[in-house]
Scaffold this motif. Structure first.
Motif, PDB file in Angstrom:
ATOM      1  N   GLY A   1      -5.931   2.809   0.308  1.00  0.00           N
ATOM      2  CA  GLY A   1      -4.820   3.326  -0.504  1.00  0.00           C
ATOM      3  C   GLY A   1      -4.572   2.462  -1.741  1.00  0.00           C
TER       4      GLY A   1
ATOM      5  N   CYS B   1       0.846  -1.207   0.000  1.00  0.00           N
ATOM      6  CA  CYS B   1       0.000   0.000   0.000  1.00  0.00           C
ATOM      7  C   CYS B   1       0.875   1.248   0.000  1.00  0.00           C
TER       8      CYS B   1
ATOM      9  N   CYS C   1      -6.812   0.901   4.489  1.00  0.00           N
ATOM     10  CA  CYS C   1      -6.958   2.358   4.378  1.00  0.00           C
ATOM     11  C   CYS C   1      -7.505   2.817   3.024  1.00  0.00           C
TER      12      CYS C   1
ATOM     13  N   CYS D   1      -6.045  -1.105  -0.911  1.00  0.00           N
ATOM     14  CA  CYS D   1      -5.713  -1.578   0.445  1.00  0.00           C
ATOM     15  C   CYS D   1      -6.978  -1.797   1.280  1.00  0.00           C
TER      16      CYS D   1
ATOM     17  N   CYS E   1      -0.235   3.231   3.556  1.00  0.00           N
ATOM     18  CA  CYS E   1       0.061   2.755   4.926  1.00  0.00           C
ATOM     19  C   CYS E   1       1.123   1.669   4.972  1.00  0.00           C
TER      20      CYS E   1
ATOM     21  N   ALA F   1       0.911  -1.488   4.169  1.00  0.00           N
ATOM     22  CA  ALA F   1       0.426  -2.862   4.360  1.00  0.00           C
ATOM     23  C   ALA F   1       0.856  -3.724   3.176  1.00  0.00           C
TER      24      ALA F   1
HETATM   25 ZN    ZN Z   1      -3.158   0.930   3.265  1.00  0.00          ZN
END
Ligand code: ZN
Ligand code: ADP
Ligand code: ADP
Length: 224
Positions: free
Chosen positions: A161, A136, A159, A156, A139, A141
């Protein structure tokens, strides 16, 4: 023997073994802070800092960023209050020089490494994991196109993203990173074995099965 906090763990293993994935799970389970040197470099890249510009040249080639720069960055990061309960080191140390520097910085805090779980996985699995990895942009991830896909493609779960493929996860760089691992990082297995801290985890299993082995290993040093 159960330790009192702070507890410090070092995850050892080749790129793509699943260190970040496991560290994230241990973080929520045991209340420790995941510190990923790769994530710190990528934050610096995103923010176009001087450190990020320096790191870029090494990262793009799949080489290690010089020890002095890397050690200073991590030493600075672990002073922050979110590290007070302990840290899961993910991707650091990557050289014997970094490992002894880490021992020294923890000794200054009257602390030490309690456990070094090593994620053991075969080379073909590693290549497959790195080339299918998606991250991501917002964030950090980590997903895998096949083994840990997001609910909606390219987005994501946490979030919303945008997911992207790291430029160093393209096949050419991946092979060099594995080479660098064997040459410069794998001696850490001996380093932590000699200290009685090494515990081997079979990382050649689905994420949940690896997690169960990891948690059992960490429970030997944290009473929780
Ligand atoms: Zn994220
Ligand atoms: P992976 O998760 O695949 O192991 P990382 O995100 O940990 O990859 O690292 C990406 C790149 O960042 C490395 O190839 C290297 O260039 C740089 N890097 C990360 N951690 C270190 C470190 N401890 N020492 C030197 N370079 C590092
Ligand atoms: P590392 O931090 O060691 O480089 P990551 O945690 O980023 O490794 O995992 C590399 C890739 O493999 C990611 O795409 C991740 O989703 C996936 N992955 C991690 N663990 C497993 C596993 N046990 N089985 C299948 N895929 C995995």
């Amino acid at each position: 023997m159960a330790s009192t906090y702070p507890v410090h763990l070092v995850l050892v293993g080749p790129p793509g073994a699943g260190k970040g994935t496991q560290a994230a799970q241990l973080e929520s389970q045991f209340g420790l802070k995941q510190i990923s040197s790769g994530d710190l470099f990528r934050e610096n890249l995103k923010n176009q800092t001087e450190l990020g510009e320096l790191a870029r040249t090494y990262i793009d080639r799949g080489e290690l960023v010089p020890d002095n720069v890397t050690i200073a960055m991590v030493e600075d990061r672990i002073q922050r209050p979110d590290c007070a309960k302990g840290v899961i080191f993910d991707g650091f140390p990557r050289t014997l020089e970094q490992a002894s520097a880490l021992d020294e910085m923890l000794a200054l805090q009257d602390s030490e490494i309690q456990l070094a779980p090593a994620l053991v996985v075969s080379d073909d699995v590693i290549i497959d994991r790195m080339t299918g990895r998606r991250v991501c942009r917002n964030c950090g991830a980590v997903y895998h196109m096949c083994y840990n896909p997001p609910k909606a493609e390219g987005v994501c779960d946490i979030c919303g993203g945008e997911l992207y493929q790291r430029s160093d996860d393209l096949p050419e760089t991946v092979r060099n990173r594995l080479f660098v691992y064997y040459k410069q990082t794998s001696p850490l297995i001996g380093y932590y074995y000699a200290k009685g801290l090494l515990v081997r985890v079979n990382a050649d299993q689905p994420i949940g099965a690896v997690s169960r082995e990891m948690v059992a290993a960490v429970r030997t040093v944290i009473d929780k």
